[in-house]
Design a protein around this motif. Sequence first.
Motif, PDB file in Angstrom:
ATOM      1  N   THR A  45      35.758  49.312  27.080  1.00  0.00           N
ATOM      2  CA  THR A  45      36.580  49.532  28.267  1.00  0.00           C
ATOM      3  C   THR A  45      36.613  48.245  29.074  1.00  0.00           C
ATOM      4  O   THR A  45      35.591  47.620  29.308  1.00  0.00           O
ATOM      5  N   LYS A  46      37.788  47.871  29.459  1.00  0.00           N
ATOM      6  CA  LYS A  46      37.971  46.661  30.250  1.00  0.00           C
ATOM      7  C   LYS A  46      38.086  47.048  31.711  1.00  0.00           C
ATOM      8  O   LYS A  46      38.864  47.919  32.074  1.00  0.00           O
ATOM      9  N   LYS A  47      37.314  46.413  32.529  1.00  0.00           N
ATOM     10  CA  LYS A  47      37.428  46.633  33.969  1.00  0.00           C
ATOM     11  C   LYS A  47      38.539  45.731  34.492  1.00  0.00           C
ATOM     12  O   LYS A  47      38.717  44.617  34.027  1.00  0.00           O
ATOM     13  N   PRO A  48      39.304  46.217  35.455  1.00  0.00           N
ATOM     14  CA  PRO A  48      40.396  45.393  35.978  1.00  0.00           C
ATOM     15  C   PRO A  48      39.869  44.152  36.702  1.00  0.00           C
ATOM     16  O   PRO A  48      38.801  44.168  37.301  1.00  0.00           O
ATOM     17  N   PHE A  49      40.651  43.079  36.617  1.00  0.00           N
ATOM     18  CA  PHE A  49      40.310  41.837  37.291  1.00  0.00           C
ATOM     19  C   PHE A  49      40.945  41.823  38.667  1.00  0.00           C
ATOM     20  O   PHE A  49      42.079  42.268  38.841  1.00  0.00           O
ATOM     21  N   CYS A  50      40.229  41.301  39.624  1.00  0.00           N
ATOM     22  CA  CYS A  50      40.767  41.190  40.981  1.00  0.00           C
ATOM     23  C   CYS A  50      41.673  39.961  41.045  1.00  0.00           C
ATOM     24  O   CYS A  50      41.267  38.860  40.688  1.00  0.00           O
ATOM     25  N   VAL A  51      42.898  40.176  41.481  1.00  0.00           N
ATOM     26  CA  VAL A  51      43.882  39.107  41.628  1.00  0.00           C
ATOM     27  C   VAL A  51      44.187  38.952  43.103  1.00  0.00           C
ATOM     28  O   VAL A  51      44.408  39.944  43.801  1.00  0.00           O
ATOM     29  N   THR A  52      44.197  37.731  43.563  1.00  0.00           N
ATOM     30  CA  THR A  52      44.571  37.454  44.944  1.00  0.00           C
ATOM     31  C   THR A  52      46.014  36.969  44.960  1.00  0.00           C
ATOM     32  O   THR A  52      46.346  35.960  44.344  1.00  0.00           O
ATOM     33  N   ILE A  53      46.873  37.724  45.634  1.00  0.00           N
ATOM     34  CA  ILE A  53      48.287  37.374  45.768  1.00  0.00           C
ATOM     35  C   ILE A  53      48.574  37.307  47.259  1.00  0.00           C
ATOM     36  O   ILE A  53      48.742  38.330  47.914  1.00  0.00           O
ATOM     37  N   GLY A  54      48.589  36.103  47.790  1.00  0.00           N
ATOM     38  CA  GLY A  54      48.728  35.956  49.236  1.00  0.00           C
ATOM     39  C   GLY A  54      47.558  36.650  49.914  1.00  0.00           C
ATOM     40  O   GLY A  54      46.409  36.307  49.694  1.00  0.00           O
ATOM     41  N   ALA A  55      47.845  37.670  50.719  1.00  0.00           N
ATOM     42  CA  ALA A  55      46.798  38.402  51.441  1.00  0.00           C
ATOM     43  C   ALA A  55      46.396  39.697  50.733  1.00  0.00           C
ATOM     44  O   ALA A  55      45.587  40.455  51.249  1.00  0.00           O
ATOM     45  N   ILE A  56      46.929  39.956  49.546  1.00  0.00           N
ATOM     46  CA  ILE A  56      46.671  41.198  48.816  1.00  0.00           C
ATOM     47  C   ILE A  56      45.630  40.956  47.739  1.00  0.00           C
ATOM     48  O   ILE A  56      45.679  39.951  47.028  1.00  0.00           O
ATOM     49  N   GLU A  57      44.697  41.885  47.615  1.00  0.00           N
ATOM     50  CA  GLU A  57      43.762  41.885  46.483  1.00  0.00           C
ATOM     51  C   GLU A  57      44.142  43.054  45.588  1.00  0.00           C
ATOM     52  O   GLU A  57      44.020  44.209  45.973  1.00  0.00           O
ATOM     53  N   LEU A  58      44.619  42.734  44.396  1.00  0.00           N
ATOM     54  CA  LEU A  58      45.097  43.719  43.438  1.00  0.00           C
ATOM     55  C   LEU A  58      44.115  43.781  42.280  1.00  0.00           C
ATOM     56  O   LEU A  58      43.759  42.746  41.717  1.00  0.00           O
ATOM     57  N   TYR A  59      43.665  44.986  41.937  1.00  0.00           N
ATOM     58  CA  TYR A  59      42.809  45.161  40.770  1.00  0.00           C
ATOM     59  C   TYR A  59      43.726  45.333  39.577  1.00  0.00           C
ATOM     60  O   TYR A  59      44.245  46.406  39.307  1.00  0.00           O
ATOM     61  N   CYS A  60      43.950  44.226  38.887  1.00  0.00           N
ATOM     62  CA  CYS A  60      44.993  44.105  37.879  1.00  0.00           C
ATOM     63  C   CYS A  60      44.572  44.730  36.552  1.00  0.00           C
ATOM     64  O   CYS A  60      43.541  44.382  35.989  1.00  0.00           O
ATOM     65  N   GLU A  61      45.402  45.648  36.071  1.00  0.00           N
ATOM     66  CA  GLU A  61      45.179  46.277  34.780  1.00  0.00           C
ATOM     67  C   GLU A  61      46.091  45.693  33.714  1.00  0.00           C
ATOM     68  O   GLU A  61      45.842  45.840  32.528  1.00  0.00           O
ATOM     69  N   LYS A  62      47.164  45.010  34.142  1.00  0.00           N
ATOM     70  CA  LYS A  62      48.097  44.414  33.194  1.00  0.00           C
ATOM     71  C   LYS A  62      48.767  43.216  33.841  1.00  0.00           C
ATOM     72  O   LYS A  62      49.212  43.281  34.974  1.00  0.00           O
TER      73      LYS A  62
END
Length: 125
Positions: free
Chosen positions: A6-23
């Motif tokens: 199982t892959k845990k999502p990576f945290c992506v910083t997009i401007g002021a948003i932190e998105l737990y990226c699944e794809k």
Amino acid sequence: MTEISTKKPFCVTIGAIELYCEKMTMSAETDVIVNPTVVGTPVRTNKCRKLTRLSFSGRVYNKDKPMIMAGLINNQNGSENLEIIYRNLRFVNCIITGFSATDGGEDFIELTINAATGASVYFIN
């Protein structure tokens, strides 16, 4: 027997948003201009690198008010010069070209953010 990982999502910083990226998807193209010679043989006469297109899909958490994140990304839609950091890649001078948000009544929203950049990709150690 094959093990399922199982892959845990990576945290992506997009401007002021932190998105737990699944794809994440990334694509880029170059236009190649070709003209024929007098005898009809094609010759490349020019090229133009197009923007690199980025798409990030995942979850954005905010326990009390998750839809505020959709409002925030809506206000950044069309914004330029954003920095995006994904895993060991850094994208600069990005523009958000679109997004979609889905609220399922949880403490997170599902968010897809589309962006583009003409800059080179930087590698972070």
